[in-house]
Design a protein around this motif. Structure first.
Motif, PDB file in Angstrom:
ATOM      1  N   VAL A 157     -21.554 -13.055 -26.290  1.00 17.17           N
ATOM      2  CA  VAL A 157     -21.989 -14.323 -26.862  1.00 17.17           C
ATOM      3  C   VAL A 157     -21.338 -15.458 -26.096  1.00 17.17           C
ATOM      4  N   GLU A 158     -21.886 -16.657 -26.244  1.00 16.13           N
ATOM      5  CA  GLU A 158     -21.331 -17.816 -25.561  1.00 16.13           C
ATOM      6  C   GLU A 158     -21.592 -19.080 -26.373  1.00 16.13           C
ATOM      7  N   VAL A 159     -20.784 -20.110 -26.102  1.00 14.80           N
ATOM      8  CA  VAL A 159     -20.941 -21.409 -26.741  1.00 14.80           C
ATOM      9  C   VAL A 159     -21.724 -22.317 -25.797  1.00 14.80           C
ATOM     10  N   VAL A 160     -22.738 -22.987 -26.337  1.00  5.80           N
ATOM     11  CA  VAL A 160     -23.571 -23.894 -25.541  1.00  5.80           C
ATOM     12  C   VAL A 160     -23.844 -25.149 -26.370  1.00  5.80           C
ATOM     13  N   HIS A 172     -12.431 -22.034 -28.432  1.00 11.20           N
ATOM     14  CA  HIS A 172     -13.348 -21.869 -29.553  1.00 11.20           C
ATOM     15  C   HIS A 172     -12.862 -20.672 -30.373  1.00 11.20           C
ATOM     16  N   ARG A 177     -26.502 -15.481 -27.957  1.00 10.90           N
ATOM     17  CA  ARG A 177     -26.255 -14.288 -27.141  1.00 10.90           C
ATOM     18  C   ARG A 177     -26.272 -14.698 -25.668  1.00 10.90           C
ATOM     19  N   ALA A 178     -25.277 -14.249 -24.923  1.00  9.52           N
ATOM     20  CA  ALA A 178     -25.193 -14.596 -23.506  1.00  9.52           C
ATOM     21  C   ALA A 178     -26.174 -13.752 -22.708  1.00  9.52           C
ATOM     22  N   LYS A 181     -22.466 -28.064 -31.124  1.00  8.73           N
ATOM     23  CA  LYS A 181     -22.269 -26.820 -30.377  1.00  8.73           C
ATOM     24  C   LYS A 181     -22.848 -25.655 -31.164  1.00  8.73           C
ATOM     25  N   LEU A 236     -14.535 -14.609 -28.525  1.00 10.47           N
ATOM     26  CA  LEU A 236     -15.003 -15.951 -28.220  1.00 10.47           C
ATOM     27  C   LEU A 236     -13.864 -16.904 -27.883  1.00 10.47           C
ATOM     28  N   VAL A 277     -23.572 -21.098 -30.975  1.00 10.50           N
ATOM     29  CA  VAL A 277     -23.293 -19.805 -30.355  1.00 10.50           C
ATOM     30  C   VAL A 277     -24.611 -19.061 -30.194  1.00 10.50           C
TER      31      VAL A 277
END
Length: 348
Positions: free
Chosen positions: A262-265, A301, A256-257, A252, A294, A254
């Motif tokens: 921000v986001e986890v992908v 997370h 920038r969204a 996983k 987050l 992090v």
């Protein structure tokens, strides 16, 4: 680790110190299994590294379970009043640059009645360290919900579930533009002490949120961060200058969204250059604030580490310079002469 410039005016101990030097003769009295024991041991074993005279170290507390802390430290201490520890510590730090000043407080003490004092200590950037023990409950008063309890929390004061959205202490501190903001956990001594070292070295106010288990009234509140089966998937380590990746084999990441924040992908779903590199020294607080959110809303997370670590002149150093300027312009002055000069006097 930063140089300990924040402690440059604090007298050094004449001999090498050990953990035993920082243990008082008082019986430690918290509930068996309380996370406060682990934090106390971590602090007592860390302080000898600073090499400071114990007479020049002060622990100031408010009211709550954590606020017994000064009794157990073989330093000076001040068990103050509910929520006012940051205000009292501000007076000490501003008037005595030869002291290493620590505030010990809890989520109830600091974020309810003490919220205003906490915010302004952070805003002013006074040279002190604030350890905020967060167990998401009122422990000393027997289990009412606190300002950090999650929505729907069933407690003695909220039998049908709490209704108000909880404070996020990290977001609050970053919003107040604190210069040092970090989060750690009671059960990870190595990480806790590494954060304490950086906090002690920091010139200005440091805010360290410590997730702390209350096994009586809110047991296992942070179990996902402690359970070996889940902690790797939940804990998001923040290390300055390092890409923010976590999970099994860095699965996983992090970034920038697209819509901001921000986001986890999944790491495999993005290019390496899209992975966010943590920058705790960025003077713009927006990214640190985004990272602090987050864990919303489901604690899925959770970032752990130093969110923000920037340099800005401390309030006490600016105040000292201002006083020196006034004395240089007008002389030392004589308070006794002023008081005896008549029924009225003019200042300025």
């Amino acid at each position: 680790m930063s140089e300990f410039k924040a402690l440059s005016l604090v007298p050094k101990a004449e001999a090498k110190q050990t953990l035993k030097d920082f243990k008082s003769d008082q019986e430690v009295r918290w509930c068996p299994g309380c996370g406060d024991y682990a934090i106390l041991a971590a602090v007592q074993s860390f302080l000898p590294e600073l090499g400071l005279r114990r007479e020049n170290i002060v622990f100031v507390s408010g009211i709550g379970c954590s606020s017994r802390f000064p009794y157990y430290m073989n330093t000076y201490g001040f068990h103050s009043i509910h929520g006012r520890a940051p205000a009292i510590a501000t007076g000490l730090a501003a008037s005595r640059p030869d002291l290493s000043v620590w505030v010990v407080t809890g989520d109830g003490d600091a974020l309810s009645i003490g919220g205003n004092h906490l915010i302004h200590a952070l805003r002013r950037n006074v040279n002190l360290n604030i350890l905020l023990f967060n167990n998401r409950i009122y422990g000393l008063t027997k289990g009412q919900y606190s300002p950090t309890s999650e929505i729907g929390k069933i407690t003695k004061s909220t039998p049908m579930g709490s209704l108000d959205k909880p404070f996020n202490p990290i977001s609050l501190a970053v919003g107040a533009e604190a210069t040092f903001v970090a989060r750690t956990i009671d059960s990870d001594r190595k990480h806790l002490q590494s954060v304490l070292r950086e906090a002690a070295a920091h010139q200005g106010t440091s805010l360290v949120e410590i997730y702390q288990n209350c096994n009586i009234f809110n047991d296992n509140a942070f179990e996902p961060l402690k359970d070996p089966d889940t902690r790797g998937e939940v804990t998001v380590p923040l290390v300055h200058g390092q890409p923010i990746v976590f999970g099994a084999e860095g699965s996983k990441a992090v970034r920038r969204a697209p819509g901001g924040g921000v986001e986890v992908v999944p790491t495999a779903s993005i290019a390496p250059e899209e992975i966010l590199v943590h920058d705790a020294r960025n003077p713009d607080p927006s990214l640190a604030f985004a990272l602090s959110r987050l864990d919303e809303p489901a604690f899925e997370h959770v970032p752990i580490g130093i969110f923000r670590q920037i340099e800005r002149p401390s309030y006490d150093s600016l105040m000292a310079a201002q006083l020196d300027e006034a004395v240089a312009a007008k002389g030392e002055g004589d308070l006794g002469e002023l008081l005896m000069s008549g029924d009225t006097w003019r200042i300025g």
